[in-house]
Design a protein around this motif. Structure first.
Motif, short mmCIF file in Angstrom:
data_model
loop_
_atom_site.label_atom_id
_atom_site.label_comp_id
_atom_site.label_asym_id
_atom_site.label_seq_id
_atom_site.Cartn_x
_atom_site.Cartn_y
_atom_site.Cartn_z
N ALA A 65 0.91 -1.14 0.14
CA ALA A 65 0.13 -0.20 0.29
C ALA A 65 0.73 1.03 -0.20
O ALA A 65 1.71 1.22 -0.39
CB ALA A 65 -0.89 -0.11 0.91
N CYS A 66 0.43 2.74 0.35
CA CYS A 66 0.69 3.42 0.09
C CYS A 66 1.63 4.11 1.42
O CYS A 66 3.34 4.78 0.51
CB CYS A 66 -0.46 4.85 0.73
N CYS A 67 2.78 2.92 2.09
CA CYS A 67 3.47 2.99 2.49
C CYS A 67 5.11 2.67 1.72
O CYS A 67 6.08 2.86 2.19
CB CYS A 67 3.86 1.84 3.52
N GLY A 81 2.81 -1.86 4.33
CA GLY A 81 1.92 -1.31 4.32
C GLY A 81 0.91 -2.67 4.75
O GLY A 81 0.57 -2.52 5.73
N THR A 82 -0.77 -2.25 4.47
CA THR A 82 -2.06 -2.67 5.19
C THR A 82 -2.04 -4.05 4.96
O THR A 82 -1.46 -4.30 3.18
CB THR A 82 -3.68 -1.77 4.25
N GLY A 120 5.63 1.03 8.74
CA GLY A 120 3.71 1.30 8.87
C GLY A 120 3.31 1.11 10.03
O GLY A 120 3.62 0.05 10.23
N VAL A 121 2.05 2.22 10.75
CA VAL A 121 1.37 2.08 11.86
C VAL A 121 0.59 0.49 11.32
O VAL A 121 -0.37 -0.11 11.71
CB VAL A 121 0.96 3.19 11.94
N CYS A 122 -0.38 1.00 9.98
CA CYS A 122 -1.03 -0.44 9.69
C CYS A 122 -0.29 -1.49 9.82
O CYS A 122 -1.05 -2.62 10.57
CB CYS A 122 -1.70 0.10 7.74
N PHE A 175 -5.97 2.69 11.27
CA PHE A 175 -6.49 3.10 11.09
C PHE A 175 -8.30 2.01 10.69
O PHE A 175 -9.55 2.30 10.85
CB PHE A 175 -7.36 5.50 11.07
N TYR A 176 -7.89 1.09 10.22
CA TYR A 176 -8.08 0.44 9.38
C TYR A 176 -9.44 -0.90 10.62
O TYR A 176 -8.58 -1.42 11.08
CB TYR A 176 -8.05 -0.34 8.31
N GLY A 208 4.00 5.14 12.20
CA GLY A 208 4.06 6.29 11.23
C GLY A 208 3.01 5.84 9.62
O GLY A 208 2.39 4.82 9.94
N CYS A 209 2.63 7.41 9.48
CA CYS A 209 1.39 6.58 8.82
C CYS A 209 1.86 7.59 7.92
O CYS A 209 0.99 9.12 7.83
CB CYS A 209 -0.12 6.67 9.29
N PRO A 210 2.61 7.95 6.65
CA PRO A 210 3.78 6.89 6.38
C PRO A 210 4.86 7.34 7.29
O PRO A 210 4.90 7.97 7.97
CB PRO A 210 4.34 6.65 5.26
S1 SF4 Z 1 0.21 3.85 7.85
FE1 SF4 Z 1 -0.39 5.39 6.47
S2 SF4 Z 1 0.83 5.42 4.45
FE2 SF4 Z 1 1.54 3.55 5.62
S3 SF4 Z 1 -0.43 1.76 4.29
FE3 SF4 Z 1 -1.24 2.60 6.05
S4 SF4 Z 1 -2.95 4.09 5.73
FE4 SF4 Z 1 -0.78 4.20 3.80
#
Ligand code: SF4
Length: 161
Positions: A35-37, A73-74, A100-102, A108-109, A130-132
């Motif tokens: 994912a975005c990370c 990533g998630t 990353g926090v996911c 937050f999921y 961190g996000c990211p």
């Molecule tokens: S921690 Fe933030 S940036 Fe990383 S995968 Fe999750 S939502 Fe995306």
């Protein structure tokens, strides 16, 4: 005789420390990026921050050639068995970094589809929140991983002595 044993244990503990030192500077990571990370992971790996300085600049895309699994990533429940399979295919010794926090907690999921932290399915050695996460956090996590790798060898050496 006891002097010979002392000398032998001194040598084996020093050898073990040297192996730890070599191992911490030859990290072959498998990036499992979902994912975005991933953008931040790539930024940290590129020339400005430069993973190569830590001996971690050569990613491997076969788990059999990797010793550090970077989970970036998630992770969904549908993907979790694939991730676990990759982890199981890596040879020992191996380490896992949650990036990353996911990956660390689900972030937050808070839903039925997302794994609430990869440590619910496999052991994790280093958490990079961190996000990211900022590249500085990533480098800090990498250095903590190196310390852990070295410490495992130092402890083994002390136990043998
Ligand atoms: S921690 Fe933030 S940036 Fe990383 S995968 Fe999750 S939502 Fe995306």
């Amino acid at each position: 005789m006891s002097q010979q044993l002392e000398d032998a244990s001194f040598l084996t503990s020093k050898l073990d420390e040297a192996i730890g030192w070599a191992r911490k500077y030859s990290i072959f990571q498998y990036p499992f990026v979902t994912a975005c990370c991933g953008m931040e992971y790539m930024a940290a790996a590129c020339s400005h921050y430069d993973f190569d300085r830590f001996g971690a600049g050569l990613p491997r895309f076969s788990p059999r050639q990797a010793d550090v699994l970077f989970v970036v990533g998630t992770i969904s429940h549908k993907m979790a068995p694939v991730l676990l399979r990759i982890y199981e295919q890596m040879a020992d010794p191996k380490w896992v970094v949650a990036f990353g926090v996911c990956t660390c907690t689900g972030g937050f999921y808070d839903n039925y589809a997302t794994v609430m932290g990869i440590d619910t399915i496999m052991p994790v050695d280093i958490y990079i929140p961190g996000c990211p996460p900022r590249p500085e956090y990533v480098l800090d996590g990498l250095m903590k991983l190196q310390e852990k790798i070295q410490a495992q060898h130092s402890k083994a050496g002390q136990q043998k002595a």
